[in-house]
Scaffold this motif. Structure first.
Motif, mmCIF file in Angstrom:
data_model
loop_
_atom_site.group_PDB
_atom_site.id
_atom_site.type_symbol
_atom_site.label_atom_id
_atom_site.label_comp_id
_atom_site.label_asym_id
_atom_site.label_seq_id
_atom_site.Cartn_x
_atom_site.Cartn_y
_atom_site.Cartn_z
ATOM 1 N N VAL A 1 0.866 -1.184 0.000
ATOM 2 C CA VAL A 1 0.000 0.000 0.000
ATOM 3 C C VAL A 1 0.906 1.238 0.000
ATOM 4 N N PRO A 2 0.369 2.418 -0.369
ATOM 5 C CA PRO A 2 1.216 3.623 -0.371
ATOM 6 C C PRO A 2 1.671 4.011 1.042
ATOM 7 N N VAL A 3 2.771 4.740 1.096
ATOM 8 C CA VAL A 3 3.329 5.168 2.392
ATOM 9 C C VAL A 3 2.304 6.013 3.157
ATOM 10 N N GLY A 4 1.554 6.864 2.429
ATOM 11 C CA GLY A 4 0.538 7.699 3.080
ATOM 12 C C GLY A 4 -0.507 6.858 3.804
ATOM 13 N N THR A 5 -0.868 5.740 3.188
ATOM 14 C CA THR A 5 -1.855 4.836 3.806
ATOM 15 C C THR A 5 -1.282 4.234 5.086
ATOM 16 N N ILE A 6 -0.005 3.898 5.026
ATOM 17 C CA ILE A 6 0.653 3.339 6.215
ATOM 18 C C ILE A 6 0.598 4.358 7.354
ATOM 19 N N CYS A 7 0.926 5.620 7.036
ATOM 20 C CA CYS A 7 0.953 6.658 8.071
ATOM 21 C C CYS A 7 -0.437 6.884 8.660
ATOM 22 N N SER A 8 -1.450 6.948 7.808
ATOM 23 C CA SER A 8 -2.784 7.210 8.352
ATOM 24 C C SER A 8 -3.285 6.016 9.165
ATOM 25 N N ARG A 9 -2.978 4.810 8.698
ATOM 26 C CA ARG A 9 -3.382 3.618 9.474
ATOM 27 C C ARG A 9 -2.650 3.577 10.811
ATOM 28 N N MET A 10 -1.371 3.926 10.768
ATOM 29 C CA MET A 10 -0.566 3.897 12.001
ATOM 30 C C MET A 10 -1.100 4.925 12.991
ATOM 31 N N ASN A 11 -1.452 6.090 12.477
ATOM 32 C CA ASN A 11 -1.990 7.141 13.345
ATOM 33 C C ASN A 11 -3.286 6.680 13.996
ATOM 34 N N LYS A 12 -4.157 6.082 13.180
ATOM 35 C CA LYS A 12 -5.443 5.628 13.714
ATOM 36 C C LYS A 12 -5.236 4.474 14.700
ATOM 37 N N ALA A 13 -4.335 3.578 14.350
ATOM 38 C CA ALA A 13 -4.076 2.437 15.241
ATOM 39 C C ALA A 13 -3.542 2.907 16.589
ATOM 40 N N LEU A 14 -2.628 3.867 16.540
ATOM 41 C CA LEU A 14 -2.072 4.387 17.803
ATOM 42 C C LEU A 14 -3.155 5.078 18.625
ATOM 43 N N SER A 15 -4.048 5.811 17.946
ATOM 44 C CA SER A 15 -5.134 6.478 18.666
ATOM 45 C C SER A 15 -6.034 5.456 19.350
#
Lengths: 191, 192
Positions: free
Chosen positions: B163-177
């Motif tokens: 998946v794109p890097v942007g998707t990784i970042c947004s998923r990571m942000n949501k997962a951490l939240s």
């Protein structure tokens, strides 16, 4: 700091993965916002748990590779066994299809009339006690003797091959056996 | 421990070709090379060492079964990591996992590790975190595992998960939240 990547930026700040510029920005934010500082302190506990777990070393058990290889060998043996069964079934279904097709050709040939005459006389020789009821027997024979018999054998054998292709071995075994049974009936009872 | 370079090395490529060509015993060389990496990746998510062992073995057996389909467009380690993540995700959605956690509240999981050595004490502290990570949806769990537990860069995680890097970042942000919110509740109850 009010971006949609807030938590991630705090996490990256905490583990020192931000650029100097970004790090400085967040430090300033933390200094001027007690609320953000409080949130960061609370989150730090989670971050430190994550880091703790990431730093744990878990070497694979000593016999790990042997166990994997044992499983792989077992799998190989199963695949070989399946392959042998598939090959036998494949040949069997193919033979059945060829014989069915041959009978079909015979049926269409001009000599077929002579064969059916022979069949008709053959029926008379079967002892009465070994027969089905005369009506049923003659009905079955009529169908098997006709073009439907060959077509059915051919269809079953081909369906068996298709089932094999789809790796549905049980279906293939059943279809193959049925085609052979019909083939034997066709050859030995009606010719 | 092997790294996830983006291309298959020449020697590894030759080894894979040899295994596919019939030298199946040489698969052991790949197992030995990657076993610690895969076992650790799974063990960090799964509390029970026996289950982690089973899942890691399953990962290698799946790789062995599908080695012919490996087109070497990424490194073997990347491909193997994908299989390990899928295998672990299947476990987390299985009845086996749900049954094992059904009647185990957080406060009792703190005391379910036998023994009393320091290593066991450390393990106890991760029980809650593992449970929280296990509760995440697979797409969020995968990024947490790769980016925080395995310390992969966002680019490496993007390559593994395709998946794109942007998707990784947004998923990571949501997962951490999500983890943070759950962690706060657990902390407030004094279970951490």
């Amino acid at each position: 700091m009010k971006t949609r990547l807030d938590t991630l930026r705090l996490f990256d700040f905490w583990r020192g993965r931000l650029s100097q510029e970004e790090t400085r920005e967040i430090r300033e934010e933390l200094e001027i916002s007690p609320e953000l500082k409080k949130q960061f302190d609370a989150d730090s506990q989670l971050f430190s748990e994550l880091r703790g777990l990431s730093q744990q070393t878990y070497p694979a058990p000593g016999d790990f590779s042997q166990n994997v290889l044992r499983m792989a060998r077992k799998l190989n043996a199963e695949i070989d066994e399946q392959f042998s069964l598939t090959r036998v079934l494949g040949y069997s279904a193919a033979c059945s299809a060829v014989l069915g097709a041959a009978l079909f050709v015979i049926f269409l040939s001009p000599e077929y009339g002579q064969l059916t005459l022979g069949t008709a006389s053959g029926i008379q020789t079967i002892p009465a006690e070994n027969r089905l009821s005369p009506e049923t027997y003659s009905l079955v024979l009529q169908y098997l003797r006709g073009i439907y018999g060959e077509l059915l054998i051919l269809a079953l054998a081909l369906a068996g091959l298709v089932a094999l292709g789809k790796r549905r071995q049980e279906a293939a075994i059943i279809l193959c056996c049925l085609s052979w049974i019909l083939l034997f009936i066709r050859i030995f009872c009606t010719l | 421990m092997p790294t996830l370079s983006s291309n298959v090395s020449e020697s590894e490529s030759a080894l894979i070709r040899a295994i596919v060509g019939g030298e199946t015993n040489r698969f052991g060389e790949l197992v030995v090379k990657y076993q610690d990496m895969i076992y650790a990746l799974i063990r960090r998510q799964v509390r029970d060492p026996g289950t982690a062992d089973d899942l890691a073995q399953e990962t290698f057996v799946k790789a062995y079964q599908n080695l012919r389909r490996f087109r070497q467009e990424c490194s073997f380690g990347t491909w193997l990591t994908r299989i390990a993540l899928n295998t672990t995700n299947s476990y987390f959605s299985s009845r086996r996992f749900k049954e094992s956690t059904k009647h185990v509240p957080f406060d009792s999981t703190r005391h379910d590790v036998p023994g009393d050595s320091s290593a066991v004490e450390v393990e106890r502290s991760f029980v809650v975190l593992r449970s929280l990570i296990g509760e995440l949806k697979p797409k969020y769990r995968d990024v947490v595992v790769l980016c925080s537990l395995e310390n992969k860069s966002y680019e490496e995680a993007a390559e593994i998960l395709e998946v794109p890097v942007g998707t990784i970042c947004s998923r990571m942000n949501k997962a951490l939240s999500m983890l943070r919110n759950k962690f706060r509740i657990i902390s407030a109850r004094g279970l951490v």
